[in-house]
Design a protein around this motif. Sequence first.
Motif, PDB file in Angstrom:
ATOM      1  N   GLU A  62      35.965  41.194  38.332  1.00 52.69           N
ATOM      2  CA  GLU A  62      36.086  42.451  39.075  1.00 52.69           C
ATOM      3  C   GLU A  62      35.769  42.260  40.550  1.00 52.69           C
ATOM      4  O   GLU A  62      36.354  42.921  41.410  1.00 52.69           O
ATOM      5  CB  GLU A  62      35.151  43.506  38.467  1.00 52.69           C
ATOM      6  CG  GLU A  62      35.600  44.030  37.117  1.00 52.69           C
ATOM      7  CD  GLU A  62      36.951  44.737  37.203  1.00 52.69           C
ATOM      8  OE1 GLU A  62      37.162  45.497  38.171  1.00 52.69           O
ATOM      9  OE2 GLU A  62      37.797  44.511  36.323  1.00 52.69           O
ATOM     10  N   THR A  63      34.854  41.398  40.854  1.00 53.14           N
ATOM     11  CA  THR A  63      34.408  41.199  42.238  1.00 53.14           C
ATOM     12  C   THR A  63      35.402  40.408  43.064  1.00 53.14           C
ATOM     13  O   THR A  63      35.641  40.718  44.239  1.00 53.14           O
ATOM     14  CB  THR A  63      33.048  40.461  42.243  1.00 53.14           C
ATOM     15  OG1 THR A  63      32.106  41.225  41.501  1.00 53.14           O
ATOM     16  CG2 THR A  63      32.539  40.248  43.655  1.00 53.14           C
ATOM     17  N   LEU A  64      36.005  39.397  42.448  1.00 48.01           N
ATOM     18  CA  LEU A  64      36.852  38.451  43.184  1.00 48.01           C
ATOM     19  C   LEU A  64      38.081  38.139  42.339  1.00 48.01           C
ATOM     20  O   LEU A  64      38.070  37.202  41.539  1.00 48.01           O
ATOM     21  CB  LEU A  64      36.051  37.181  43.496  1.00 48.01           C
ATOM     22  CG  LEU A  64      36.746  36.052  44.227  1.00 48.01           C
ATOM     23  CD1 LEU A  64      37.295  36.519  45.564  1.00 48.01           C
ATOM     24  CD2 LEU A  64      35.775  34.891  44.438  1.00 48.01           C
ATOM     25  N   PRO A  65      39.168  38.914  42.478  1.00 51.96           N
ATOM     26  CA  PRO A  65      40.370  38.653  41.677  1.00 51.96           C
ATOM     27  C   PRO A  65      40.952  37.279  41.966  1.00 51.96           C
ATOM     28  O   PRO A  65      40.748  36.708  43.043  1.00 51.96           O
ATOM     29  CB  PRO A  65      41.335  39.758  42.119  1.00 51.96           C
ATOM     30  CG  PRO A  65      40.459  40.809  42.729  1.00 51.96           C
ATOM     31  CD  PRO A  65      39.311  40.086  43.349  1.00 51.96           C
ATOM     32  N   ALA A  66      41.676  36.755  40.982  1.00 54.14           N
ATOM     33  CA  ALA A  66      42.313  35.453  41.107  1.00 54.14           C
ATOM     34  C   ALA A  66      43.794  35.576  40.775  1.00 54.14           C
ATOM     35  O   ALA A  66      44.174  36.285  39.848  1.00 54.14           O
ATOM     36  CB  ALA A  66      41.653  34.435  40.184  1.00 54.14           C
ATOM     37  N   VAL A  67      44.611  34.885  41.539  1.00 52.40           N
ATOM     38  CA  VAL A  67      46.062  34.853  41.341  1.00 52.40           C
ATOM     39  C   VAL A  67      46.433  33.510  40.739  1.00 52.40           C
ATOM     40  O   VAL A  67      46.044  32.459  41.256  1.00 52.40           O
ATOM     41  CB  VAL A  67      46.798  35.043  42.679  1.00 52.40           C
ATOM     42  CG1 VAL A  67      48.309  34.893  42.488  1.00 52.40           C
ATOM     43  CG2 VAL A  67      46.470  36.388  43.290  1.00 52.40           C
ATOM     44  N   LEU A  68      47.180  33.527  39.653  1.00 53.67           N
ATOM     45  CA  LEU A  68      47.631  32.291  39.012  1.00 53.67           C
ATOM     46  C   LEU A  68      48.983  31.871  39.575  1.00 53.67           C
ATOM     47  O   LEU A  68      49.921  32.671  39.636  1.00 53.67           O
ATOM     48  CB  LEU A  68      47.734  32.480  37.502  1.00 53.67           C
ATOM     49  CG  LEU A  68      46.406  32.668  36.766  1.00 53.67           C
ATOM     50  CD1 LEU A  68      46.652  32.850  35.275  1.00 53.67           C
ATOM     51  CD2 LEU A  68      45.482  31.498  37.017  1.00 53.67           C
ATOM     52  N   LEU A  69      49.079  30.613  39.952  1.00 51.52           N
ATOM     53  CA  LEU A  69      50.301  30.033  40.497  1.00 51.52           C
ATOM     54  C   LEU A  69      50.957  29.124  39.461  1.00 51.52           C
ATOM     55  O   LEU A  69      50.311  28.699  38.497  1.00 51.52           O
ATOM     56  CB  LEU A  69      49.962  29.225  41.752  1.00 51.52           C
ATOM     57  CG  LEU A  69      49.341  30.027  42.897  1.00 51.52           C
ATOM     58  CD1 LEU A  69      48.744  29.097  43.938  1.00 51.52           C
ATOM     59  CD2 LEU A  69      50.375  30.951  43.529  1.00 51.52           C
TER      60      LEU A  69
END
Length: 319
Positions: A62-69
Motif C-alpha cells: 500500500e505504501t509503495l506500489p510496484a509495476v511489473l515489467l
Amino acid sequence: MPAAPLTTVPYLPSPPSFRGRIGRDASSGYYATSRRYRLHLSLSCPHCLRIAITHSLLGLGETLPAVLLPAVPDRPDGGHSALRPLYEASSHRHPGPAVAPVLSDTWTGRIVSTHTPDILRDLALRFAGDDPDRPVLYPHGTEAEIEAVEHLCAYRINETAQRAGQADADATARHTALASLLRVLGSLERRLAHQDFILGDEVTAADVQLWVTLVQLDTVHRLHLDAAAVHRIADHPHLWAYARRLAAHPAFGRHLDLDGIALRHHAHCRGLEAAGAAVQILDWAVHIADGAAAQPCQEPLDGFMGPQHALHLRPSNSA
C-alpha cells in the motif's frame, strides 16, 4: 578467426546512473511518504527479485506500489520501452538502455535510484517504519556481515559459477573455479547446519541475497555445467533445505518467475554453454506451491501492478 562463443550470463545491469536516496524528512528532498514513489521491476532479473522479496517481507504494497515489467526487455539495446520516458525525463537524451530496477518519484516523473543496494536499504530503513510485526532486515551491528554476504554471493558464487561453466576456458580453469565454488557452498552448509538463517535465528537482508543467488545457481548457472559438477553442488543438504524452506515462504516463492528466468537466459545465452545439466537441483515450482497452500488467505503479489501502469507518470517536462 571465428568469434568466441558467448559463455557468460549477463546477470548484472549497466552501472547505476541514478543514486538518489530517501532521507528522513522533507529537508532531505526525497523523503518517505505513502504512494509518492513507485518501483519498476522485472522479476526475471535477480536484482529486481531481491527488491520484490524485500518489498513483500516489509508489507509495503500500500505504501509503495510496484509495476511489473516483461521478463525480457523489448528494446534492441536491452532496455524497457515502458521505462524510457522516465529515463528521458531524468537525463536528457539518456545514452544508455532504460533498465530495471527503478525507484521513481511520481510527483516529478523522474528516477530516484537504479542502484539495488541503495533501494534495498531505503525500503527497510525509511519505508518500513517501526512496525514490530515487520522483520528487521538490517539489524543494528550486522551491516558488515550483510555486506560480506552480498560480496560473497556476487563474486564467490555468481562470478565463480560463470567461470566454472565457461565453454571456451580450459579444463584446468573450470576445475579451479568449481573447486572454489564448492568451498564457499561448504562453508554455508556448515553454518546452516546449526541455524535457520544465514546470520542467526531471524531472516535478514543477507537471506534475501543468498536465496536469490541459489535460485540463479540452479536456474541459470547449472545450465553451463556438466552433470557431475551439478551433483557436487547439490550435495549440500542443509543449504538446499534452506532454499526449499524460503521458497515456500510467500514473500519469496510467489515472486519467482521460472518461465521468465528461462526466457531471459535464452535471450542472452546461446551456443555450447547452453547445453549443460538438464536436471534441476530443486523442483522450485513444487516448493512454491507448498507455500501457497499453507497461506490460502493471502493474495499473490500484493501491491504489484501490471506494466500498463508504468505509463501513469507526469509528462517528462514536469518540474
